[in-house]
Scaffold this active site. Structure first.
Site, PDB file in Angstrom:
ATOM      1  N   LYS A 120       6.405  44.443  48.696  1.00 16.80           N
ATOM      2  CA  LYS A 120       7.326  44.677  47.266  1.00 16.80           C
ATOM      3  C   LYS A 120       8.377  44.031  47.218  1.00 16.80           C
ATOM      4  CE  LYS A 120      10.281  47.210  46.249  1.00 16.80           C
ATOM      5  NZ  LYS A 120      11.531  48.506  45.976  1.00 16.80           N
ATOM      6  N   ASP A 138       6.252  48.585  42.558  1.00 16.09           N
ATOM      7  CA  ASP A 138       7.430  49.749  42.932  1.00 16.09           C
ATOM      8  C   ASP A 138       6.582  51.111  42.295  1.00 16.09           C
ATOM      9  OD1 ASP A 138       7.627  49.529  40.275  1.00 16.09           O
ATOM     10  OD2 ASP A 138       9.755  49.217  40.299  1.00 16.09           O
TER      11      ASP A 138
END
Length: 211
Positions: A120, A138
């Site tokens: 991420k 996320d």
């Protein structure tokens, strides 16, 4: 999900969230890397409040390396999990200095090799600092993608792979921001505003909960 449905969802999102950008404040790839590490389990608003003070002095690897883990921890305390975040930021900073000449690497594999940097965080940096198409998953992207059926998965990695498959590469970075903002404004974790959602006709979650 059928391609026609995917295109309809992307079309609606692109109109509703046109111009959506990263909510973290940054002026360099290094600042973005640090801010993204801080953003884990923390709101972007809180991170921006912390980095506004932090980056006035400690906005380069050279400056950050002057701090001990304990000193940095005190400065980022309100972001939560500060001991672990401080440890990772200092360790990543040292590797950037020793292995990458003080520059945040532009290569995905080099980024995820840094302490505390997962897919991420690496995708956020690649997309927002270097302009490389990427989808960072996320909590918002994970939730919205699964609810819509845009990409199903039990892990962020699975959802990322699904989104990469279903969304044209040139739209990855923009779609990432559209989905995040939709998760923040409409598709909330506890009380999604389904009655206000323009994506409701295409949403698997809505169809299941409104039979």
């Amino acid at each position: 999900m059928h391609k026609k449905k995917i295109n309809a969802i992307l079309d609606i999102l692109s109109k509703e969230y046109a111009g959506a950008k990263c909510a973290l404040n940054f002026r360099s790839p290094y600042e973005l890397l640090v801010a993204t590490i801080l953003s884990a389990q923390c709101t972007d608003e809180r991170v921006n409040m912390v980095t506004e003070k932090l980056f006035k002095v400690y906005n380069t690897p050279e400056k950050m390396a002057e701090l001990t883990e304990e000193q940095l921890g005190e400065k980022i305390k309100s972001c939560g999990f500060y001991n672990n975040k401080s440890k990772n930021i200092i360790a990543a900073t040292r590797e950037i200095l020793t292995k990458h000449g003080g520059e945040v690497p532009r290569n995905f594999d080099d980024l995820v090799a840094l302490p505390g940097v997962g897919r991420k965080t690496a995708n956020v940096v690649m997309s927002n600092a270097f302009g490389v198409p990427a989808i960072a998953v996320d909590t918002h992207v994970f939730r919205v993608s699964n609810r819509l059926g845009l990409a199903k998965g039990k892990t962020p990695d699975e959802v990322e792979q699904g989104l990469m498959k279903n969304i044209p590469r040139e739209m990855w970075s923009d779609a990432h921001h559209y989905i995040i903002w939709h998760g923040r404004k409409v598709c909330n974790a506890r009380k999604p505003k389904c009655e206000e959602c323009s994506l409701a006709p295409y949403c698997e979650f809505y169809s299941k909960t409104n039979k």
